[in-house]
Design a protein around this motif. Structure first.
Motif, short mmCIF file in Angstrom:
data_model
loop_
_atom_site.label_atom_id
_atom_site.label_comp_id
_atom_site.label_asym_id
_atom_site.label_seq_id
_atom_site.Cartn_x
_atom_site.Cartn_y
_atom_site.Cartn_z
N GLY A 187 0.75 -1.27 0.13
CA GLY A 187 0.58 -0.01 0.36
C GLY A 187 0.40 1.69 -0.20
O GLY A 187 0.42 2.49 -0.54
N ILE A 188 1.51 1.14 0.65
CA ILE A 188 2.83 2.21 0.91
C ILE A 188 3.35 2.89 -1.02
O ILE A 188 3.39 3.61 -1.32
CB ILE A 188 3.62 1.87 1.63
CG1 ILE A 188 2.88 2.06 2.96
CG2 ILE A 188 4.78 3.06 1.16
CD1 ILE A 188 4.18 2.06 4.61
N ILE A 189 3.60 1.71 -0.84
CA ILE A 189 4.78 1.23 -2.47
C ILE A 189 3.47 2.21 -3.61
O ILE A 189 3.92 3.41 -4.28
CB ILE A 189 5.27 -0.11 -2.87
CG1 ILE A 189 6.00 -0.24 -2.07
CG2 ILE A 189 5.83 0.38 -4.17
CD1 ILE A 189 6.57 -1.60 -2.76
N VAL A 190 2.10 1.49 -3.54
CA VAL A 190 1.25 1.92 -4.58
C VAL A 190 0.85 3.70 -4.56
O VAL A 190 0.34 4.27 -5.17
CB VAL A 190 0.32 1.11 -4.50
CG1 VAL A 190 -1.31 1.89 -5.11
CG2 VAL A 190 0.24 -0.19 -5.17
N ALA A 191 1.32 3.92 -3.19
CA ALA A 191 0.54 5.66 -3.06
C ALA A 191 1.49 5.99 -2.95
O ALA A 191 1.47 7.24 -3.24
CB ALA A 191 -0.08 5.45 -1.72
N SER A 192 3.17 5.74 -2.69
CA SER A 192 4.15 6.95 -3.06
C SER A 192 4.18 7.10 -4.62
O SER A 192 4.61 7.86 -5.01
CB SER A 192 5.10 6.41 -2.56
OG SER A 192 5.10 5.51 -1.41
N VAL A 228 2.99 10.12 -9.06
CA VAL A 228 2.66 11.08 -10.54
C VAL A 228 1.08 11.92 -10.62
O VAL A 228 1.55 13.12 -11.18
CB VAL A 228 1.67 9.70 -11.31
CG1 VAL A 228 0.62 9.93 -12.21
CG2 VAL A 228 2.47 7.97 -11.13
N TRP A 229 0.93 12.18 -9.22
CA TRP A 229 0.16 13.13 -9.25
C TRP A 229 0.39 14.60 -8.68
O TRP A 229 0.50 16.08 -9.47
CB TRP A 229 -0.54 13.03 -7.59
CG TRP A 229 -1.42 14.29 -7.33
CD1 TRP A 229 -2.47 15.12 -8.13
CD2 TRP A 229 -1.75 15.15 -5.67
NE1 TRP A 229 -2.91 16.00 -7.21
CE2 TRP A 229 -2.06 15.41 -6.43
CE3 TRP A 229 -0.55 14.95 -5.41
CZ2 TRP A 229 -2.36 17.27 -5.54
CZ3 TRP A 229 -0.72 15.89 -4.34
CH2 TRP A 229 -1.72 17.01 -3.98
N MET A 230 1.99 15.15 -8.90
CA MET A 230 3.17 15.98 -8.23
C MET A 230 3.60 15.69 -9.58
O MET A 230 3.61 17.43 -9.95
CB MET A 230 3.85 15.54 -7.28
CG MET A 230 3.43 15.73 -6.23
SD MET A 230 3.50 17.39 -5.66
CE MET A 230 2.71 17.99 -4.59
N TYR A 231 3.79 14.99 -10.27
CA TYR A 231 4.59 15.42 -11.62
C TYR A 231 3.33 16.00 -12.90
O TYR A 231 3.64 17.11 -13.42
CB TYR A 231 5.48 13.63 -12.44
CG TYR A 231 5.36 14.21 -13.97
CD1 TYR A 231 6.38 14.69 -13.57
CD2 TYR A 231 4.47 13.83 -14.60
CE1 TYR A 231 6.68 15.18 -15.54
CE2 TYR A 231 4.66 14.11 -16.25
CZ TYR A 231 6.11 14.42 -17.02
OH TYR A 231 6.64 14.95 -17.63
N GLN A 232 2.18 15.85 -12.52
CA GLN A 232 0.84 16.46 -13.57
C GLN A 232 1.30 17.74 -13.23
O GLN A 232 0.30 18.51 -13.35
CB GLN A 232 -0.31 15.00 -13.50
CG GLN A 232 0.48 14.03 -13.99
CD GLN A 232 -1.13 12.86 -14.17
OE1 GLN A 232 -1.75 13.44 -14.14
NE2 GLN A 232 -1.40 12.18 -15.16
N LEU A 233 0.87 17.71 -11.71
CA LEU A 233 0.49 19.00 -11.28
C LEU A 233 1.47 20.14 -11.75
O LEU A 233 1.65 21.48 -12.04
CB LEU A 233 0.34 19.28 -9.69
CG LEU A 233 0.32 20.04 -8.62
CD1 LEU A 233 -1.05 20.85 -8.45
CD2 LEU A 233 0.65 20.25 -7.10
N LEU A 234 2.51 19.84 -11.40
CA LEU A 234 3.77 21.07 -12.33
C LEU A 234 4.38 20.28 -13.55
O LEU A 234 4.07 21.93 -14.57
CB LEU A 234 4.96 20.16 -11.99
CG LEU A 234 5.72 20.44 -9.97
CD1 LEU A 234 7.46 19.16 -10.12
CD2 LEU A 234 5.57 21.46 -9.87
#
Length: 52
Positions: free
Chosen positions: A30-35, A40-46
C-alpha cells in the motif's frame, strides 16, 4: 540441556511468518502504490496533464 536462545521454536516461526505475510506485506504494498500515485500526481501538477 536446552539453550533457549539457540533457535526459534515452530510457534515463533509461524507467528513471524503470519505477521510478515498478513501485516507487513500488504502495508508495504500500500505504501509503494500510494507513493507512486503521489509522484504521478505531483508530476502532473507541475508538467500538466498528459497530452497537453
Amino acid at each position: 540441556m536446552e539453550r533457549p536462545n539457540e533457535s526459534f521454536t515452530k510457534a515463533q516461526e509461524l507467528r513471524s511468518f503470519l505477521f510478515l505475510s498478513v501485516v507487513t506485506a500488504p502495508v508495504l504494498a500500500g505504501i509503494i502504490v500510494a507513493s507512486y500515485g503521489f509522484l504521478v500526481w505531483m508530476y502532473q501538477l507541475l508538467a500538466g496533464p498528459p497530452g497537453s
